[in-house]
Write an enzyme that holds these catalytic residues in place. Structure first.
Site, short mmCIF file in Angstrom:
data_model
loop_
_atom_site.label_atom_id
_atom_site.label_comp_id
_atom_site.label_asym_id
_atom_site.label_seq_id
_atom_site.Cartn_x
_atom_site.Cartn_y
_atom_site.Cartn_z
N GLY A 227 9.17 3.74 -5.79
CA GLY A 227 8.72 5.14 -5.78
C GLY A 227 8.28 5.55 -4.38
N ASP A 228 7.63 4.64 -3.67
CA ASP A 228 7.19 4.92 -2.29
C ASP A 228 8.40 5.11 -1.38
OD1 ASP A 228 4.60 4.57 -3.19
OD2 ASP A 228 4.61 2.43 -2.71
N GLU B 208 -4.41 6.72 -3.25
CA GLU B 208 -5.14 5.48 -2.96
C GLU B 208 -6.14 5.66 -1.83
OE1 GLU B 208 -2.33 1.87 -4.66
OE2 GLU B 208 -2.17 2.34 -2.53
N ASN C 299 17.31 8.91 -3.51
CA ASN C 299 17.71 8.16 -4.69
C ASN C 299 18.45 6.88 -4.29
OD1 ASN C 299 17.62 8.38 -7.45
ND2 ASN C 299 19.67 9.24 -7.62
N LEU D 264 12.76 8.94 -12.33
CA LEU D 264 13.05 8.41 -13.66
C LEU D 264 13.63 7.00 -13.60
CD1 LEU D 264 14.72 11.65 -15.12
CD2 LEU D 264 12.37 10.88 -15.45
N GLY E 212 0.87 -1.18 0.00
CA GLY E 212 0.00 0.00 0.00
C GLY E 212 0.90 1.22 0.00
O1 RIB Z 1 3.50 1.45 -4.94
C1 RIB Z 1 3.45 0.07 -4.70
C2 RIB Z 1 2.17 -0.27 -4.02
O2 RIB Z 1 1.10 -0.02 -4.90
C3 RIB Z 1 2.04 -1.73 -3.66
O3 RIB Z 1 2.56 -2.02 -2.39
C4 RIB Z 1 0.54 -1.99 -3.78
O4 RIB Z 1 -0.08 -2.24 -2.57
C5 RIB Z 1 -0.03 -0.75 -4.46
O5 RIB Z 1 -0.67 0.07 -3.58
#
Ligand code: RIB
Length: 302
Positions: free
Chosen positions: A249-250, A137, A274, A219, A39
Site C-alpha cells: 500500500g505504501d 503513524e 498499480n 483492493l 515505517g
Molecule cells: O505499511 C507497512 C509498514 O507498516 C511497515 O513497514 C511497518 O513499519 C508499519 O509501519
C-alpha cells in the site's frame, strides 16, 4: 517537475516468518528473523524517490543503532533527510511483524515517531506543483499543520489514513487525495466491508468520504478503485505471485505521489502505481522491496 514531501514514520521492521500465524494464546515455531527498514512514511518516501521524484522525508529517529542503520539506508535510496531529526531519550519506531503465507500481522511501537511535531513540518518550503504526503503513524495535529502549509503553498495533499483511527473532518477537509484500503474505508465510514465485495459497494462507501476530494481504494490483487467527482474508475490488478504484501500500500501511495509530482494524469498515475505495488509484493520486506522506475516501465511496456 514538482517535488514530493513525506511527513511520516520511520521504523525498523523486525520480521518473523512462519508456516502459519499463531492463534491467540498459541506459540508456533518460526522459520527466520529478518530486519528490514520500514515505517509507512519511510516506505512511501523510498518508493517515490526510486521512481524518480525529488523526495524529502520529514520525521524522527531515536538515538539508537536502528536509527543509524535506517538513516544510512534511506540516504542510499536517494531520499533527502535534511528534516529527519535524531531524538534523544527515545528509541526508533519499531514494528514487530509476522509473515505466513504472504500475509502479515503488525504491531507498531512508535518511539520517536510519536514526537514528530508542528515545528518539524514547518522546516521544508513547499511550492505549487509539489505533493505533500502523510499517514497515521505520526500525531494527527502534526499532519494537519503540514497540510495547512502545503495547501497555503498550492501543493497537492495526499493522506493515507493508515493504520485506521478516527480523524476529525477538519483534517479530512485539508486532503486532496485520500488513499486507503477496504479495512480503513470500512472503519472511517462505519460500513461493514469485505475484500470480496463488489466494487460498487466500495464506491458507495467512498462517496461518504469524498467531499470534493479524490478517493482511491486499494483492493489488493483486484487493483484500485478511484472515485473522481463521484464517478468510479477501476484499474484492474495484475496476477502475480505475492511473497510478502508488507509495504505494498505504501508503494502505491509513493508511486502515485511521484506521478502527480511529474504532472501525470490520474488514470496513468493509477496504472503506474498499480504496477509498482504488484512488483513490491513479489519481494520480502517493506522499504527494500520498492521498485525502480525502469522495473515499472518494463512491465508497462511489455
Ligand atoms: O505499511 C507497512 C509498514 O507498516 C511497515 O513497514 C511497518 O513499519 C508499519 O509501519
Amino acid at each position: 517537475m514538482g517535488r514530493v514531501f513525506v511527513a511520516g514514520s520511520i521504523n525498523m521492521d523486525v520480521v518473523a516468518t512462519a508456516e502459519r500465524h499463531p492463534r491467540i494464546g498459541e506459540t508456533v515455531a518460526g522459520e527466520a528473523v529478518l530486519y528490514f527498514p520500514g515505517g509507512k512514511g519511510a516506505n512511501q518516501a523510498v518508493a517515490s524517490a526510486k521512481l524518480g521524484a525529488r523526495t524529502t522525508l520529514v520525521g524522527r529517529l531515536g538515538s539508537d543503532a536502528f536509527g543509524q542503520e535506517l538513516r544510512t539506508f534511506l540516504a542510499a535510496q536517494g531520499v533527502d533527510l535534511t528534516f529527519v531529526k535524531d531524538t534523544a531519550g527515545t528509541h526508533s519506531g519499531t514494528a514487530i511483524i509476522t509473515i505466513a503465507d504472504a500475509d502479515n500481522t503488525i504491531v507498531v511501537v512508535p518511539g520517536a515517531n510519536a514526537q514528530v511535531d508542528a515545528d518539524d513540518v514547518a522546516g521544508p518550503s513547499l511550492a505549487k506543483g509539489d505533493v505533500a504526503v502523510s499517514q497515521f503513524e505520526i500525531p494527527l495535529p502534526t499532519i494537519a499543520a503540514f497540510f495547512k502549509r502545503a495547501r497555503a503553498a498550492g501543493a497537492t495533499t495526499i493522506l493515507n489514513p493508515a493504520p485506521a483511527k478516527q480523524a476529525d473532518t477538519a483534517l479530512l477537509d485539508l486532503v486532496d487525495v485520500l488513499i486507503l484500503n477496504e479495512t480503513e474505508l470500512g472503519f472511517l465510514t462505519g460500513t461493514e466491508l469485505s475484500d470480496s465485495d463488489a466494487p460498487a459497494r466500495f464506491a458507495e462507501a467512498a462517496r461518504n468520504l469524498a467531499q470534493g476530494k479524490i478517493v482511491c481504494v486499494t483492493l489488493g490483487r483486484r487493483g484500485v478503485l478511484a472515485l473522481v467527482e463521484g464517478e468510479p474508475l477501476l484499474v484492474a490488478g495484475r496476477e502475480v505471485k505475492a511473497v510478502d504484501t508488507t509495504g505494498a500500500g505504501d508503494c502505491f501511495v509513493g508511486a502515485l505521489a511521484s506521478q502527480f509530482a511529474s504532472g501525470k494524469p490520474l488514470r496513468d498515475a493509477l496504472a503506474y502505481a498499480n504496477v509498482a505495488a504488484s512488483i513490491c509484493v513479489q519481494r520480502m520486506g517493506a522499504a527494500p522491496s520498492m521498485p525502480t522506475a525502469k522495473e515499472v516501465e518494463d512491465v508497462l511496456d511489455a
